[in-house]
Design a protein around this motif. Structure first.
Motif, PDB file in Angstrom:
ATOM      1  N   HIS A 115      54.160 118.362  52.679  1.00 63.37           N
ATOM      2  CA  HIS A 115      55.019 118.956  52.264  1.00 63.37           C
ATOM      3  C   HIS A 115      56.253 118.961  53.159  1.00 63.37           C
ATOM      4  CE1 HIS A 115      52.974 121.547  49.121  1.00 63.37           C
ATOM      5  NE2 HIS A 115      52.120 121.124  50.027  1.00 63.37           N
ATOM      6  N   LYS A 116      57.377 119.654  52.811  1.00 60.21           N
ATOM      7  CA  LYS A 116      58.755 119.623  53.322  1.00 60.21           C
ATOM      8  C   LYS A 116      58.652 120.030  54.818  1.00 60.21           C
ATOM      9  CE  LYS A 116      63.488 121.294  53.022  1.00 60.21           C
ATOM     10  NZ  LYS A 116      64.348 122.088  52.139  1.00 60.21           N
TER      11      LYS A 116
ATOM     12  N   GLU B 297      55.479 122.471  45.404  1.00 62.02           N
ATOM     13  CA  GLU B 297      56.768 122.279  45.643  1.00 62.02           C
ATOM     14  C   GLU B 297      57.606 121.273  45.028  1.00 62.02           C
ATOM     15  OE1 GLU B 297      58.820 121.455  50.199  1.00 62.02           O
ATOM     16  OE2 GLU B 297      56.538 121.176  49.806  1.00 62.02           O
TER      17      GLU B 297
ATOM     18  N   ALA C  66      60.807 118.844  44.522  1.00 59.70           N
ATOM     19  CA  ALA C  66      61.630 117.853  44.950  1.00 59.70           C
ATOM     20  C   ALA C  66      62.240 116.955  43.775  1.00 59.70           C
ATOM     21  CB  ALA C  66      60.931 116.897  45.892  1.00 59.70           C
TER      22      ALA C  66
ATOM     23  N   ALA D 134      66.023 114.980  47.512  1.00 58.28           N
ATOM     24  CA  ALA D 134      64.755 114.761  47.949  1.00 58.28           C
ATOM     25  C   ALA D 134      63.777 114.276  46.853  1.00 58.28           C
ATOM     26  CB  ALA D 134      64.073 116.201  48.459  1.00 58.28           C
TER      27      ALA D 134
ATOM     28  N   TYR E 104      56.948 114.578  50.774  1.00 58.41           N
ATOM     29  CA  TYR E 104      58.339 114.922  50.514  1.00 58.41           C
ATOM     30  C   TYR E 104      59.242 114.401  51.386  1.00 58.41           C
ATOM     31  CZ  TYR E 104      62.063 118.350  49.877  1.00 58.41           C
ATOM     32  OH  TYR E 104      63.100 119.116  49.661  1.00 58.41           O
TER      33      TYR E 104
ATOM     34  N   VAL F 288      63.335 113.102  51.992  1.00 60.69           N
ATOM     35  CA  VAL F 288      64.822 113.325  51.745  1.00 60.69           C
ATOM     36  C   VAL F 288      65.627 112.010  52.285  1.00 60.69           C
ATOM     37  CG1 VAL F 288      66.869 114.497  52.512  1.00 60.69           C
ATOM     38  CG2 VAL F 288      64.629 115.755  52.809  1.00 60.69           C
TER      39      VAL F 288
END
Length: 132
Positions: free
Chosen positions: A46-47, A90, A92, A99, A129, A131
């Motif tokens: 996850h982020k 989540e 993105a 992201a 995840y 970016v």
């Protein structure tokens, strides 16, 4: 009739042969699928850096249908295959937040989308995840 230079007469057959060779190499080395029962793992990173690992038992030959059936990831068809927008709930979406979900197999980026990635028994995948 149009005059063709001698070097053009030689170049065309060479190009055709090169294309044929490249296609042959691709067909000979492309990843194969296996039929039957398989167990794979999918880790979602996850982020915030937290992770969740899913163990999946399946008869599918490609990763995309497993991600969908196990409710691990959702997305839509894009020009290069399945574009994953959600993993473990989540979001993105590159167009919105810069992201995306990077698909990795054994820690390495996969060259194909999830719906085109063949699976073998014991494979380990991760959705990270990322970016841009």
């Amino acid at each position: 009739t149009q005059y063709q230079y001698p070097d053009q007469l030689i170049t065309r057959p060479v190009i055709i042969q090169a294309i044929a060779i490249l296609l042959g190499v691709w067909f000979a080395t492309r990843p194969e699928t296996t039929q039957g029962a398989k167990t794979i793992t999918v880790e979602v990173v996850h982020k915030d850096g937290s992770t969740k690992t899913f163990t999946c038992h399946t008869d599918e030959e490609y990763l995309g249908p497993v991600l969908d059936a196990e409710n691990i990831a959702q997305g839509e068809e894009g020009p290069y295959g399945l574009y994953i927008k959600f993993a473990d709930g989540e979001k993105a979406v590159y167009e919105e937040d810069g992201a995306f979900w990077a698909l990795k197999q054994d820690g390495e980026d996969t060259p194909l989308s999830a719906d085109q990635t063949p699976i073998q028994d014991g494979d380990a995948f991760s959705l990270v995840y990322t970016v841009a």
